[in-house]
Write a protein that holds these residues in place. Structure first.
Motif, PDB file in Angstrom:
ATOM      1  N   CYS A 195      34.322  34.792  45.943  1.00  0.00           N
ATOM      2  CA  CYS A 195      35.423  35.328  46.750  1.00  0.00           C
ATOM      3  C   CYS A 195      35.271  36.831  46.957  1.00  0.00           C
ATOM      4  O   CYS A 195      35.500  37.336  48.058  1.00  0.00           O
ATOM      5  N   VAL A 227      34.869  38.577  50.571  1.00  0.00           N
ATOM      6  CA  VAL A 227      35.818  39.603  51.021  1.00  0.00           C
ATOM      7  C   VAL A 227      35.077  40.880  51.380  1.00  0.00           C
ATOM      8  O   VAL A 227      35.413  41.546  52.368  1.00  0.00           O
ATOM      9  N   LEU A 230      35.974  33.291  54.624  1.00  0.00           N
ATOM     10  CA  LEU A 230      36.455  32.823  53.327  1.00  0.00           C
ATOM     11  C   LEU A 230      36.475  31.295  53.225  1.00  0.00           C
ATOM     12  O   LEU A 230      36.522  30.755  52.124  1.00  0.00           O
ATOM     13  N   SER A 283      41.471  33.753  47.988  1.00  0.00           N
ATOM     14  CA  SER A 283      41.173  34.050  49.384  1.00  0.00           C
ATOM     15  C   SER A 283      42.423  34.439  50.157  1.00  0.00           C
ATOM     16  O   SER A 283      42.380  35.345  50.987  1.00  0.00           O
ATOM     17  N   ALA A 301      43.290  37.981  48.966  1.00  0.00           N
ATOM     18  CA  ALA A 301      42.350  38.946  49.534  1.00  0.00           C
ATOM     19  C   ALA A 301      42.529  39.055  51.044  1.00  0.00           C
ATOM     20  O   ALA A 301      42.406  40.152  51.607  1.00  0.00           O
ATOM     21  N   LEU A 307      43.179  42.302  53.419  1.00  0.00           N
ATOM     22  CA  LEU A 307      42.364  42.631  54.589  1.00  0.00           C
ATOM     23  C   LEU A 307      43.193  42.742  55.860  1.00  0.00           C
ATOM     24  O   LEU A 307      43.018  43.668  56.639  1.00  0.00           O
TER      25      LEU A 307
END
Length: 107
Positions: A30, A34, A53, A76, A79, A83
């Motif tokens: 992961c 990322v 992802l 995910s 993250a 993002l």
């Protein structure tokens, strides 16, 4: 007879490893996904970087089983929120169906 099939052997071998190894591999995968998604997003901001992802989630579930698959999904989504914080609905679709909000009408 099914044990001779290579993915079956690999999957059973991966699932027989200690849980710490499985979940550690999920966390590393992961983190790498990322990192790649952040680099893609910095170069081309209009690309659906959350889709990077999805293979991590699918691979974790296939090789590790339900627990690592769910861990990859949660990592995910967390993250992905870091993002793209404005893509709340897209993250929900990513968690449920492996899609992105920009393609919500096509799912």
């Amino acid at each position: 007879m099914r044990a001779d099939f290579l993915p079956a052997k690999l999957t059973s071998e991966m699932r027989s490893r200690p849980r710490l190894v499985s979940y550690g591999a999920v966390a590393v995968a992961c983190a790498l996904a990322v990192l790649v998604a952040a680099m893609v997003r910095s170069v081309a901001p209009e690309t659906p970087s959350l889709l990077l992802l999805v293979p991590v989630i699918c691979g974790s579930a296939f090789f590790g089983g339900l627990g690592p698959g769910l861990a990859a999904t949660l990592l995910s989504v967390g993250a992905g929120y870091l993002l793209e914080p404005t893509q709340g609905a897209g993250l929900l679709i990513l968690a449920i169906m492996g899609g992105d909000r920009r393609y919500g009408n096509k799912i």
